[in-house]
Enzyme design. Structure first.
Site, PDB file in Angstrom:
ATOM      1  N   ARG A   1      63.337  27.435   1.969  1.00  0.00           N
ATOM      2  CA  ARG A   1      63.068  27.223   0.550  1.00  0.00           C
ATOM      3  C   ARG A   1      63.046  25.734   0.236  1.00  0.00           C
ATOM      4  O   ARG A   1      63.823  24.974   0.809  1.00  0.00           O
ATOM      5  CB  ARG A   1      64.164  27.906  -0.283  1.00  0.00           C
TER       6      ARG A   1
ATOM      7  N   LYS B   1      75.278  36.056  -1.957  1.00  0.00           N
ATOM      8  CA  LYS B   1      75.009  37.068  -2.989  1.00  0.00           C
ATOM      9  C   LYS B   1      73.747  37.872  -2.674  1.00  0.00           C
ATOM     10  O   LYS B   1      73.742  39.088  -2.779  1.00  0.00           O
ATOM     11  CB  LYS B   1      74.809  36.403  -4.372  1.00  0.00           C
TER      12      LYS B   1
ATOM     13  N   ARG C   1      72.212  21.219  -6.526  1.00  0.00           N
ATOM     14  CA  ARG C   1      72.462  22.603  -6.946  1.00  0.00           C
ATOM     15  C   ARG C   1      73.960  22.915  -6.988  1.00  0.00           C
ATOM     16  O   ARG C   1      74.430  23.609  -7.888  1.00  0.00           O
ATOM     17  CB  ARG C   1      71.757  23.580  -5.997  1.00  0.00           C
TER      18      ARG C   1
ATOM     19  N   ARG D   1      74.066  32.442 -15.430  1.00  0.00           N
ATOM     20  CA  ARG D   1      74.431  31.212 -14.717  1.00  0.00           C
ATOM     21  C   ARG D   1      74.929  30.125 -15.648  1.00  0.00           C
ATOM     22  O   ARG D   1      75.197  29.011 -15.195  1.00  0.00           O
ATOM     23  CB  ARG D   1      73.202  30.700 -13.999  1.00  0.00           C
TER      24      ARG D   1
ATOM     25  N   ARG E   1      69.641  28.291   6.166  1.00  0.00           N
ATOM     26  CA  ARG E   1      69.045  29.512   5.612  1.00  0.00           C
ATOM     27  C   ARG E   1      67.529  29.524   5.759  1.00  0.00           C
ATOM     28  O   ARG E   1      66.867  28.517   5.554  1.00  0.00           O
ATOM     29  CB  ARG E   1      69.419  29.614   4.126  1.00  0.00           C
TER      30      ARG E   1
HETATM   31  P1  AMP Z   1      68.643  31.386  -6.492  1.00  0.00           P
HETATM   32  O1  AMP Z   1      67.656  32.021  -5.587  1.00  0.00           O
HETATM   33  O2  AMP Z   1      69.505  32.380  -7.215  1.00  0.00           O
HETATM   34  O3  AMP Z   1      69.446  30.299  -5.825  1.00  0.00           O
HETATM   35  O4  AMP Z   1      67.791  30.652  -7.658  1.00  0.00           O
HETATM   36  C1  AMP Z   1      66.837  29.669  -7.341  1.00  0.00           C
HETATM   37  C2  AMP Z   1      66.540  28.802  -8.555  1.00  0.00           C
HETATM   38  O5  AMP Z   1      65.999  29.621  -9.612  1.00  0.00           O
HETATM   39  C3  AMP Z   1      67.735  28.105  -9.189  1.00  0.00           C
HETATM   40  O6  AMP Z   1      68.090  26.913  -8.521  1.00  0.00           O
HETATM   41  C4  AMP Z   1      67.195  27.846 -10.597  1.00  0.00           C
HETATM   42  O7  AMP Z   1      66.246  26.781 -10.600  1.00  0.00           O
HETATM   43  C5  AMP Z   1      66.440  29.139 -10.886  1.00  0.00           C
HETATM   44  N1  AMP Z   1      67.341  30.162 -11.466  1.00  0.00           N
HETATM   45  C6  AMP Z   1      67.684  31.358 -10.915  1.00  0.00           C
HETATM   46  N2  AMP Z   1      68.505  32.038 -11.728  1.00  0.00           N
HETATM   47  C7  AMP Z   1      68.686  31.263 -12.821  1.00  0.00           C
HETATM   48  C8  AMP Z   1      69.450  31.403 -14.000  1.00  0.00           C
HETATM   49  N3  AMP Z   1      70.192  32.493 -14.248  1.00  0.00           N
HETATM   50  N4  AMP Z   1      69.410  30.379 -14.895  1.00  0.00           N
HETATM   51  C9  AMP Z   1      68.656  29.286 -14.706  1.00  0.00           C
HETATM   52  N5  AMP Z   1      67.923  29.078 -13.597  1.00  0.00           N
HETATM   53  C10 AMP Z   1      67.938  30.062 -12.659  1.00  0.00           C
END
Ligand code: AMP
Length: 215
Positions: free
Chosen positions: A160, A13, A171, A88, A127
């Site tokens: 990360r 994404k 996750r 989410r 990644r």
């Molecule tokens: P991402 O980079 O999109 O994988 O997001 C990294 C982390 O940020 C996730 O594993 C969550 O801990 C937090 N996070 C990002 N977006 C959301 C969301 N919409 N709702 C809750 N936690 C989020």
């Protein structure tokens, strides 16, 4: 045009969002990037959410929605958005519907990135991300030209904290339990499209552009 990107961690994404936002002049709003930036800068928000993000758990709905809505409101009425990583949960999706109705903001396209679960672990462990410009690389499919260095700004790349294998499993599990149910929430809507995201970056991009034609 406002677009939502849905899909599991590692489905590409972020990479696609960056390119599409540039092509269509949309504001790319990645909740993950916003949270990592807040954590890096040790802001009050960053301190509050660090333990959730590092362990791969979801940040509480109310807090995430507040951050997203504030960013949208700060950008003014004429801006268009690509929401990447939000919503989410079903509660976040409902909160977004309410907000969009109140702000008269259309959700024109909802793209679901579909990748088999077996590919996701491989993609996530490989990644690497630039902490400065946020460019994303993959040691297998998109390695940087110089080892461990960002092609765009020469900053050393990082893995990360939540891309460690133990956290990745958590996750993906959270995705299945808490995020996948929003697919049913959006499935019947006119702008909903499923994209085969197991293809090359270029093919996924052209499929997305095709799906967005006429929007
Ligand atoms: P991402 O980079 O999109 O994988 O997001 C990294 C982390 O940020 C996730 O594993 C969550 O801990 C937090 N996070 C990002 N977006 C959301 C969301 N919409 N709702 C809750 N936690 C989020």
């Amino acid at each position: 045009m406002n677009i939502l990107f849905l899909g599991p961690p590692g489905s590409g994404k972020g990479t696609q969002a960056k390119q599409l936002a540039e092509k269509l002049s949309l504001q790319h709003l990645s909740t993950g990037d916003a949270f990592r930036e807040a954590i890096g800068n040790k802001t009050p928000l960053g301190v509050e959410i660090k333990s959730y993000v590092d362990s791969g758990r979801l940040v509480p709905d109310e807090l995430v929605s507040r951050v997203v809505f504030e960013k949208i409101q700060q950008s003014g009425k004429s801006a268009s958005f690509l929401l990447d990583g939000y919503p989410r949960t079903v509660d976040q999706a409902k909160a977004l519907d309410d907000f969009a109705k109140h702000e008269k903001m259309a959700l024109d396209a909802i793209l679901l990135f579909d990748v088999p679960a077996t590919d996701l672990i491989k993609r996530l462990t490989a990644r690497r991300q630039c902490p400065k410009c946020k460019e994303v690389f993959n040691l297998v499919t998109r390695p940087p030209k110089v080892k461990d260095t960002c092609d765009a700004c020469s900053t050393p790349l990082m893995q990360r904290a939540d891309d460690q294998e133990s956290v990745i499993k958590e996750r993906l599990d959270i995705y299945e339990r808490q995020t996948a149910p929003i697919i049913d929430f959006y499935k019947g809507r006119p702008g909903f499209h499923k994209i085969n995201a197991a293809q090359s970056v270029e093919k996924v991009f052209s499929d997305m552009v095709e799906a967005l034609k006429g929007k």
